[in-house]
Motif scaffolding. Sequence first.
Motif, mmCIF file in Angstrom:
data_model
loop_
_atom_site.group_PDB
_atom_site.id
_atom_site.type_symbol
_atom_site.label_atom_id
_atom_site.label_comp_id
_atom_site.label_asym_id
_atom_site.label_seq_id
_atom_site.Cartn_x
_atom_site.Cartn_y
_atom_site.Cartn_z
ATOM 1 N N ASN A 1 71.001 74.832 17.277
ATOM 2 C CA ASN A 1 70.713 75.312 18.630
ATOM 3 C C ASN A 1 71.407 76.637 18.979
ATOM 4 N N ASN A 2 71.797 77.382 17.954
ATOM 5 C CA ASN A 2 72.359 78.714 18.198
ATOM 6 C C ASN A 2 71.220 79.682 18.514
ATOM 7 N N GLU A 3 71.246 80.235 19.734
ATOM 8 C CA GLU A 3 70.105 81.043 20.147
ATOM 9 C C GLU A 3 70.338 82.552 20.036
ATOM 10 N N SER A 4 71.362 82.940 19.280
ATOM 11 C CA SER A 4 71.702 84.367 19.225
ATOM 12 C C SER A 4 70.632 85.217 18.527
ATOM 13 N N MET A 5 69.851 84.578 17.645
ATOM 14 C CA MET A 5 68.878 85.324 16.841
ATOM 15 C C MET A 5 67.961 86.226 17.678
ATOM 16 N N ARG B 1 65.074 81.644 29.404
ATOM 17 C CA ARG B 1 65.126 80.668 28.307
ATOM 18 C C ARG B 1 66.569 80.415 27.920
ATOM 19 N N GLU B 2 66.910 79.156 27.752
ATOM 20 C CA GLU B 2 68.299 78.798 27.440
ATOM 21 C C GLU B 2 68.351 77.464 26.706
ATOM 22 N N VAL B 3 69.256 77.366 25.751
ATOM 23 C CA VAL B 3 69.487 76.102 25.053
ATOM 24 C C VAL B 3 70.696 75.429 25.687
ATOM 25 N N ARG B 4 70.556 74.158 26.030
ATOM 26 C CA ARG B 4 71.711 73.358 26.453
ATOM 27 C C ARG B 4 71.695 72.096 25.618
ATOM 28 N N GLY B 5 72.686 71.956 24.776
ATOM 29 C CA GLY B 5 72.704 70.824 23.855
ATOM 30 C C GLY B 5 71.497 70.916 22.941
ATOM 31 N N ASN B 6 70.758 69.824 22.811
ATOM 32 C CA ASN B 6 69.557 69.870 21.992
ATOM 33 C C ASN B 6 68.300 69.989 22.840
ATOM 34 N N LYS B 7 68.463 70.626 24.007
ATOM 35 C CA LYS B 7 67.306 70.834 24.880
ATOM 36 C C LYS B 7 67.065 72.327 25.076
ATOM 37 N N THR C 1 62.131 77.268 12.746
ATOM 38 C CA THR C 1 63.066 77.171 11.618
ATOM 39 C C THR C 1 64.498 76.833 12.050
ATOM 40 N N GLN C 2 64.823 77.035 13.329
ATOM 41 C CA GLN C 2 66.189 76.754 13.783
ATOM 42 C C GLN C 2 66.217 75.569 14.769
ATOM 43 N N PHE C 3 65.648 75.794 15.933
ATOM 44 C CA PHE C 3 65.779 74.784 16.992
ATOM 45 C C PHE C 3 65.260 73.412 16.572
ATOM 46 N N LEU C 4 64.039 73.378 16.031
ATOM 47 C CA LEU C 4 63.457 72.078 15.661
ATOM 48 C C LEU C 4 64.188 71.428 14.492
#
Lengths: 217, 79
Positions: B32-36, A42-48, B25-28
């Motif tokens: 987009n900080n995924e450290s949590m 799982r990875e975020v790239r930009g708003n994806k 609560t974050q992404f949507l």
Amino acid sequence: MGKFYESSTVFQYNWQQVVQAFWKRYPNPHSAHVLSEDTIFREVRGNKLFTKRLLTKTNRVPKWGERFISNAKVGIIEESVVDLNNQTLTTYTRNVGYTKVMSVIEKVVYRVSDDNPNHTVAVRSGWVDSQVFGFKHAIQAFGVERFRKNCSQMVLGFNHVLSKLYPLNGQSNNDGSIIHEEKSSVQEAKEKLKDAAKRASDLAMSKATPILASCQD
Amino acid sequence: MNSVGSNCNELKQEYDACFNVWFGTQFLKGNNNESMCAPILKLYTECVKEAIKELKIDLKEIERNVLHTEEEKKKPGES
């Protein structure tokens, strides 16, 4: 060249609700065939958000198919992209192992309905193929039949999860959305009333004709 | 839902719970900080990778990406 299959389904929940429920789909009363579910990337790239999951499912085959497939378990890889800017969720699933016997590939795009911003449309494409000499057509027909059946299970299961997560959705939709939104002009308010009326009639229509119908074309 | 590796179930549940909160609560909401959930995701996916090895599932086949690549299936008539 295998068989191609397409269907679409409307969920009476908004896109954000549907994408949240997507990750909570299993287990549900219609998912007995799903044995396990794991996130492997799982990875975020930009708003994806890019995700890869491994599912294992029971793989029931007809008696005549047992000579090709002995294992009762099949692995499914699901790649997905949640695109926040475009409000789409795209999923792409394929079986791992036995792909020469039967390969089933499925792509689903969940997006906001053009007719109603509070509804979500899922467009599902399926490709079923087999390379078994002499049994190719029988296996393809079986694959398409199972695709249809799984499709209705998927919709039933997904709706079950959605209704558990958002129990007030159906009832509060008509007046709720008007209260929460801004009314900046009389014209806009009028349009919203029209929308609400349309939503109410959509809801009534969908209760009269099961949405599964679109899945079983 | 179970993990494919029975010894990964606890990590899976912990990660899924974290992810679902983060996603809603974050992404949507555009963050987009995924450290949590990153530390628990790492432990969990490592556990699953070991479990997959024991299952004799082809790791290469799992690692292959298809969506949004040349390999992705096209609808009939799509170029």
